[in-house]
Design an enzyme around this catalytic site. Structure first.
Site, short mmCIF file in Angstrom:
data_model
loop_
_atom_site.label_atom_id
_atom_site.label_comp_id
_atom_site.label_asym_id
_atom_site.label_seq_id
_atom_site.Cartn_x
_atom_site.Cartn_y
_atom_site.Cartn_z
N ASN A 15 0.71 -1.19 0.10
CA ASN A 15 -0.03 0.06 0.00
C ASN A 15 0.90 1.44 0.07
OD1 ASN A 15 -3.05 -0.98 0.10
ND2 ASN A 15 -1.99 -1.81 1.77
N LYS A 133 5.06 -12.51 6.51
CA LYS A 133 3.88 -11.99 6.31
C LYS A 133 3.44 -12.63 5.18
CE LYS A 133 1.31 -7.77 4.72
NZ LYS A 133 1.47 -6.53 4.07
N GLY A 159 -1.36 -11.44 6.72
CA GLY A 159 -1.14 -10.26 5.77
C GLY A 159 -2.63 -9.58 5.44
#
Length: 264
Positions: A15, A133, A159
């Protein structure tokens, strides 16, 4: 009783739009976050690149910029050749060269590549590889990884907030969740309920997080996450091209996902 709060920040994850930033920008972002972040909070920096050499170089720069640990995504451009042998070699060289711990990062929705379980098991034995993750959402796979690595000092992180409760139920110890940029307290509350064994309450909260989480990850992605941040009083900002802002129709649907679950 242990109170769960955000342990820190992940910078230059999916992100963070890291593929669209120059190497200099990636390092500068980490420097700025390090300056602003309280000293008791962890700074995990994404340093993954396509080549092993570039990843090692970027990892060193992230360390110099103040990263406490590194999040290293799977190289994927030649995904047909990214078998266990190639990935074990890649991560071993990166971990050998790093003076801070390395966290493996498997995000098949973006890379088209799942880090193989046998590779994770072998890499978990490396003294400088401390966790994973896993953003794939396959709970059976996560459970297997926890089982096979539990004798190592190795931590498995969910995650995504969409399967955070399920991941805790099979032995994950935390999460790195896009939705925490918007509903950080609620994600922490869910973790707290899981750790406390209050599974009925956890399940009800998990239900309410699934739709908004899906909206800001798999359905509409980064533009939706940034828009939601604006709604909740944060600065999401604009995406970098070629990502585009949401259309009017998508924006309306995003609002429904949050409002129908009681968040707006």
């Amino acid at each position: 009783m242990l109170f769960i709060a955000l342990a820190g920040l992940v910078v230059q994850g999916s992100n963070g739009e890291y593929p669209y930033l120059t190497p200099e920008e990636r390092v500068e972002v980490v420097k700025r976050v390090k300056q602003a972040l309280p000293q008791d909070k962890l700074l995990m920096a994404g340093s993954g690149c396509e080549s092993t050499r570039a990843t090692i170089q970027m990892s060193q720069q992230m360390e110099d910029a103040g990263a406490d640990c590194l999040l290293v995504v799977t190289p994927c451009f030649y995904r047909g050749r990214m078998d266990s042998r190639a990935l074990i070699n890649h991560y071993t060289k990166v971990a050998d060269s790093s003076s801070v711990p390395v966290v493996l990062y498997s995000v098949p929705a973006n890379t088209g590549l799942d880090l193989p379980v046998d590779a994770i098991i072998q890499l978990s034995q490396h003294p400088n590889i401390v966790g994973l993750k896993d953003s794939g959402g396959d709970i059976t796979r996560i459970a297997l990884i926890v089982q096979k690595t539990r004798l190592q000092d190795f931590q498995v992180l969910a995650g995504s907030a969409g399967f955070l409760m399920a991941a805790y139920a099979v032995g994950a110890v935390g999460g790195v969740c896009a939705l925490a940029n918007v509903l950080g307290q609620q994600v922490c509350d869910l973790a707290q309920l899981c750790v406390s064994g209050r599974w009925d309450e956890a399940r009800e909260l998990q239900y309410r997080l699934i739709e908004p989480n899906t909206a800001v990850t798999r359905q509409y992605g980064v533009p939706a996450l940034k828009q939601a941040m604006e709604w909740f009083g944060y600065h999401g900002g604009v995406c970098r091209s070629p990502l585009q802002p949401l259309s009017k129709a998508d924006l309306e649907q995003l609002q429904v996902k949050f409002s129908s679950n009681g968040w707006l």
